[in-house]
Design a protein around this motif. Sequence first.
Motif, mmCIF file in Angstrom:
data_model
loop_
_atom_site.group_PDB
_atom_site.id
_atom_site.type_symbol
_atom_site.label_atom_id
_atom_site.label_comp_id
_atom_site.label_asym_id
_atom_site.label_seq_id
_atom_site.Cartn_x
_atom_site.Cartn_y
_atom_site.Cartn_z
ATOM 1 N N LEU A 93 0.831 -1.199 0.000
ATOM 2 C CA LEU A 93 0.000 0.000 0.000
ATOM 3 C C LEU A 93 0.867 1.251 0.000
ATOM 4 N N GLY A 94 0.754 2.054 -1.030
ATOM 5 C CA GLY A 94 1.497 3.308 -1.099
ATOM 6 C C GLY A 94 3.000 3.141 -1.096
ATOM 7 N N ALA A 95 3.506 2.042 -1.671
ATOM 8 C CA ALA A 95 4.948 1.781 -1.660
ATOM 9 C C ALA A 95 5.691 2.826 -2.492
ATOM 10 N N LYS A 96 6.781 3.340 -1.917
ATOM 11 C CA LYS A 96 7.620 4.335 -2.580
ATOM 12 C C LYS A 96 9.073 4.032 -2.268
ATOM 13 N N TRP A 97 9.949 4.368 -3.221
ATOM 14 C CA TRP A 97 11.387 4.274 -3.008
ATOM 15 C C TRP A 97 11.854 5.561 -2.335
ATOM 16 N N GLU A 147 29.058 4.720 0.239
ATOM 17 C CA GLU A 147 27.908 3.822 0.225
ATOM 18 C C GLU A 147 26.718 4.477 0.904
ATOM 19 N N THR A 148 25.535 4.078 0.461
ATOM 20 C CA THR A 148 24.293 4.594 1.015
ATOM 21 C C THR A 148 23.289 3.454 1.120
ATOM 22 N N GLU A 149 22.053 3.795 1.396
ATOM 23 C CA GLU A 149 20.961 2.823 1.460
ATOM 24 C C GLU A 149 19.832 3.322 0.574
ATOM 25 N N ILE A 150 19.086 2.399 0.012
ATOM 26 C CA ILE A 150 17.840 2.723 -0.669
ATOM 27 C C ILE A 150 16.747 1.994 0.099
ATOM 28 N N TRP A 151 15.687 2.698 0.405
ATOM 29 C CA TRP A 151 14.583 2.112 1.165
ATOM 30 C C TRP A 151 13.370 1.956 0.269
ATOM 31 N N LEU A 152 12.638 0.890 0.490
ATOM 32 C CA LEU A 152 11.315 0.724 -0.097
ATOM 33 C C LEU A 152 10.354 0.732 1.079
ATOM 34 N N VAL A 153 9.465 1.709 1.105
ATOM 35 C CA VAL A 153 8.562 1.889 2.247
ATOM 36 C C VAL A 153 7.128 1.778 1.765
ATOM 37 N N GLU A 161 7.827 -5.619 7.987
ATOM 38 C CA GLU A 161 8.166 -5.757 6.570
ATOM 39 C C GLU A 161 7.730 -4.548 5.745
ATOM 40 N N ALA A 162 7.089 -3.545 6.367
ATOM 41 C CA ALA A 162 6.639 -2.353 5.636
ATOM 42 C C ALA A 162 7.815 -1.501 5.169
ATOM 43 N N VAL A 163 8.990 -1.749 5.721
ATOM 44 C CA VAL A 163 10.195 -1.050 5.277
ATOM 45 C C VAL A 163 11.239 -2.098 4.908
ATOM 46 N N SER A 164 11.737 -1.982 3.687
ATOM 47 C CA SER A 164 12.782 -2.881 3.225
ATOM 48 C C SER A 164 13.980 -2.026 2.838
ATOM 49 N N LYS A 165 15.140 -2.393 3.323
ATOM 50 C CA LYS A 165 16.347 -1.589 3.127
ATOM 51 C C LYS A 165 17.333 -2.329 2.240
ATOM 52 N N ILE A 166 17.857 -1.618 1.239
ATOM 53 C CA ILE A 166 18.940 -2.154 0.415
ATOM 54 C C ILE A 166 20.222 -1.495 0.930
ATOM 55 N N PRO A 167 21.070 -2.220 1.653
ATOM 56 C CA PRO A 167 22.274 -1.616 2.232
ATOM 57 C C PRO A 167 23.446 -1.604 1.256
ATOM 58 N N SER A 168 24.468 -0.860 1.608
ATOM 59 C CA SER A 168 25.763 -0.856 0.903
ATOM 60 C C SER A 168 25.632 -0.551 -0.584
ATOM 61 N N VAL A 169 24.798 0.425 -0.949
ATOM 62 C CA VAL A 169 24.642 0.831 -2.337
ATOM 63 C C VAL A 169 25.717 1.851 -2.649
ATOM 64 N N ARG A 170 26.538 1.579 -3.658
ATOM 65 C CA ARG A 170 27.579 2.541 -4.064
ATOM 66 C C ARG A 170 26.953 3.537 -5.007
ATOM 67 N N HIS A 192 1.231 1.303 5.510
ATOM 68 C CA HIS A 192 1.359 0.569 6.773
ATOM 69 C C HIS A 192 2.161 1.348 7.814
ATOM 70 N N VAL A 193 2.483 2.586 7.504
ATOM 71 C CA VAL A 193 3.214 3.433 8.443
ATOM 72 C C VAL A 193 2.204 4.232 9.250
ATOM 73 N N LEU A 194 2.365 4.217 10.553
ATOM 74 C CA LEU A 194 1.432 4.887 11.453
ATOM 75 C C LEU A 194 2.080 6.117 12.066
ATOM 76 N N PHE A 195 1.377 7.217 12.003
ATOM 77 C CA PHE A 195 1.834 8.462 12.614
ATOM 78 C C PHE A 195 0.831 8.840 13.692
ATOM 79 N N GLY A 196 1.327 9.240 14.837
ATOM 80 C CA GLY A 196 0.450 9.697 15.912
ATOM 81 C C GLY A 196 0.936 11.021 16.446
ATOM 82 N N GLN A 197 -0.008 11.866 16.806
ATOM 83 C CA GLN A 197 0.358 13.163 17.355
ATOM 84 C C GLN A 197 -0.504 13.431 18.575
#
Length: 144
Positions: A15-19, A72-78, A132-141, A82-87
Amino acid sequence: ASAELGMMTANLPMLGAKWVMNPRTFIHLQNIRDSNGNRYYPELQNANPTWRNKPVLVTTQNPVNGGAGTDETEIWLVAFGHVLFGQGLGITFNVSNEATVVTAGTSVSAFQNDLTYIKASAEADFDMRYLEAVSKIPSVRWGA
């Protein structure tokens, strides 16, 4: 593909997945070409870029100085659905006429300058419905 596969094998609706990536990584991916000069990812050239059919968000919150070579950096797929924000509803105020703040590298004392500093703080929280709502690709050059 591994980031997408991680979500799919967990049966997580994307749902609403973005890089999410750093500007330096984004520009590097935009500029990659094959031996004929064709762009590998032409969809990143659009005003609303996508990658693998998902929107791309560019932010400096992803570091670009990781790894032994600091390139190196990371790329995230979020899956933002499924992300909850509360205030919280309340705001806490603190007042001080003795505090010191640093502005443009210069310390400014409230007491010495006859000032009163006011700090307002609101409560906020952030969580994910599923890990699993956040997936991280580590060590990206990123092509330093």
